[in-house]
Design an enzyme around this catalytic site. Structure first.
Site, mmCIF file in Angstrom:
data_model
loop_
_atom_site.group_PDB
_atom_site.id
_atom_site.type_symbol
_atom_site.label_atom_id
_atom_site.label_comp_id
_atom_site.label_asym_id
_atom_site.label_seq_id
_atom_site.Cartn_x
_atom_site.Cartn_y
_atom_site.Cartn_z
ATOM 1 N N GLU A 284 -4.542 7.905 -3.017
ATOM 2 C CA GLU A 284 -5.459 6.536 -2.440
ATOM 3 C C GLU A 284 -5.419 5.610 -3.453
ATOM 4 O O GLU A 284 -5.238 4.413 -3.189
ATOM 5 C CB GLU A 284 -6.498 7.002 -1.424
ATOM 6 N N HIS B 157 1.653 4.418 -2.673
ATOM 7 C CA HIS B 157 1.810 5.941 -2.677
ATOM 8 C C HIS B 157 3.231 6.294 -2.996
ATOM 9 O O HIS B 157 3.357 7.394 -3.718
ATOM 10 C CB HIS B 157 1.712 6.425 -1.224
ATOM 11 N N HIS C 199 0.886 -1.131 -0.013
ATOM 12 C CA HIS C 199 0.109 0.138 0.088
ATOM 13 C C HIS C 199 0.845 1.378 -0.022
ATOM 14 O O HIS C 199 0.770 2.042 -0.906
ATOM 15 C CB HIS C 199 -1.015 0.100 1.328
ATOM 16 N N GLU C 200 1.765 1.363 0.965
ATOM 17 C CA GLU C 200 2.637 2.534 1.123
ATOM 18 C C GLU C 200 3.518 2.676 -0.200
ATOM 19 O O GLU C 200 3.928 3.917 -0.723
ATOM 20 C CB GLU C 200 3.575 2.387 2.433
HETATM 21 ZN ZN ZN Z 1 -3.125 5.091 1.936
#
Ligand code: ZN
Length: 506
Positions: free
Chosen positions: A299, A273, A269-270
């Protein structure tokens, strides 16, 4: 006297770049605070950061800057709103006007209230005592109402609060899409429950040594294309991603010995980003063309890599043998099928941050609906817990036994983050829309992922999304890239296709 527009534009950019230098120094201190700071150093650190924040705010609200931007807005440089200069002027002016509209006493009161409310919230959650948090929640929403009025709006009182995280988005328009999403998700979750199928979730709670989790997490991030020469991965209690400079993107995570997906999916997830941050044009760092479009678009990039790639059957055909190599004791005897099902289990739960990608947006819908009702005064803080529990029953078929696992679970409202929750749902929607388009453009993406080849997908995201910075609004970007406005359909189609195979439903 005639103004040299290019020179004036250069002056504005110099001013903004210097503000970005100051702001990034504050971001380094904030990253350090979250990862390495000794407890005794917290107070001095708070003073350092408060000073830098004040200096940044003063520079951003400098009336000279406002005047220059007003002049430039009428110049030939602003004629095309999507040109380099036009987009830069438009976005900077927007930020300036937003900052300048808020009276300083209100800004300070919001900050003070958030600090206190968060302290009370931590205690209230620990002791399951909503009553002590109630007056602070009331005060927070009173101030947010005041903030919304000060910023001004045409359609909806909630618009200026949503706008802080999702510039130019409109409550009514987003509300239609989210309501349509809700009406599809509720029966879908019900169908999963009725299927009676359940994976063996115990597979994921065996012992997974932490040093190996870290090695595998890095490997996943590298496979996606995260450049560790321009970034790092560290440990923190509350994972996040931050960019400290044009070539310095920091990922953070936390490890649990017996909860395998927590760190790995967290890193994916990170890293999503981080890939967005690394894909923004470094030469425009701190200026609109070098910054993310919105919280929702940000996101969408994390969720595209975590949920769509990182939980896909195709990717795990490549990655599972590597995971088995790292964890022969835990996974040696587990078939890919069983692992994949466990990783994609749909189970209504009380806690948003632990939710799967099907039920997740129902958690968001609860918050989206309730915070608007609170803001508009249609719901009182006294009646909030009952309204919360009722919606959980209606949407997810479960009800929190305690407020600590219900209305008190999220930090957002105590921190004054009203308008933020919607961006999580928008992220899911944009991610599904972008990925559907990438599939259309790239052909058989699954075949690429089966070989661990993420490059074409990343290149597509770089060209179509990352490279533009804030040249387009989120709404313009999604229309430009996909030819469609914001829609719930690609997400529902993706979930249906996945769940049909796992749960035998249609
Ligand atoms: Zn996030």
């Amino acid at each position: 006297m005639s103004v040299d527009w290019q020179q004036r534009f250069g002056q504005v950019c110099d001013h903004v770049r210097e503000t970005a230098l100051l702001k990034s120094a504050n971001d380094v201190l904030a990253w350090d605070e979250q990862t390495h700071l000794p407890a005794a150093a917290a107070e001095y650190r708070a003073e350092q950061m408060a000073l830098l924040c004040r200096l940044v705010h003063t520079r951003r609200t400098n009336p000279q800057l406002g005047q220059w931007l007003d002049e430039l807005a009428g110049s030939p440089l602003a004629a095309d709103p999507h040109s380099d200069t036009g987009a830069t002027i438009r976005q900077l002016r927007r930020q300036y006007q937003r900052d300048a509209k808020l009276p300083l006493p209100l800004v300070e009161e919001l900050t003070r209230t958030a600090v206190h409310a968060q302290q009370v919230w931590v205690e209230a959650r620990k002791t399951d005592n909503y009553a002590v948090f109630l007056p602070w929640l009331r005060k927070t929403f009173d101030l947010k109402r005041e903030q919304a009025e000060a910023l001004g709006y045409q359609e909806h009182l909630y618009d200026p609060l949503l706008d802080e995280f999702e510039p130019e988005a409109r409550t009514v328009q987003v509300g239609h899409v989210l309501a349509a999403l809700r009406d599809e998700l509720v029966p879908l979750v019900e169908a999963v429950r009725e299927s009676g199928r359940r994976p063996d979730g115990s597979i994921l709670t065996r012992a997974f040594p932490i040093d190996r989790q870290e090695r595998l997490g890095r490997r996943a991030a590298e496979c996606f294309g995260f450049d560790f020469r321009r970034g790092r991965l560290d440990v923190t209690p509350h994972p996040f991603c931050t960019r400290l400079g044009p070539h310095d993107t920091r990922l953070t995570t936390r490890y649990h010995l017996r909860l395998f997906p927590s760190a790995l999916c967290g890193i994916m997830h990170e890293a999503g980003h981080g890939l967005y941050e690394q894909g923004l044009p470094p030469e425009h760092f701190g200026l609109p063309l070098g910054e993310a479009v919105s919280t929702g678009i940000h996101e969408s990039q994390s969720l595209l890599w975590e949920d769509i790639v990182g939980r896909s059957r195709a990717f795990w055909e490549y990655f599972y043998p590597l995971a088995q190599q790292e964890f022969p004791e835990a996974l040696g005897d587990v078939a890919l099928e069983d692992f994949y099902f466990a990783l994609n289990e749909v189970r209504p739960s009380l806690i948003r941050v632990e939710a799967d990608d099907t039920t997740y947006n129902l958690h968001i819908l609860v918050r989206w609906e309730l915070e608007q009702a609170l803001l508009l005064g249609e719901l009182t803080v006294e009646d909030l817990p009952a309204a919360w529990n009722e919606r959980y029953r209606k949407y997810l078929g479960i009800q929190p036994p305690h407020d600590a696992d219900g209305v008190l679970q999220d930090i957002h409202w105590s921190a004054g983050l009203v308008g933020y929750f919607a961006t999580y749902a928008l992220g899911h929607l944009y991610a599904a829309q972008f990925f559907a388009q990438a599939r259309h453009a790239l052909g058989d993406v699954d075949a690429l992922l089966r070989r661990g080849d993420c490059r074409p997908l990343l290149d597509w995201l770089r060209t179509n999304i990352h490279a533009h910075g804030q040249r387009y609004t989120a709404d313009e970007l999604v229309r430009r890239v996909t030819g469609q406005p914001l829609s719930h359909r690609p997400l529902i189609q993706r979930l249906r296709a996945k769940l049909a195979l796992l749960y035998g439903i249609d």
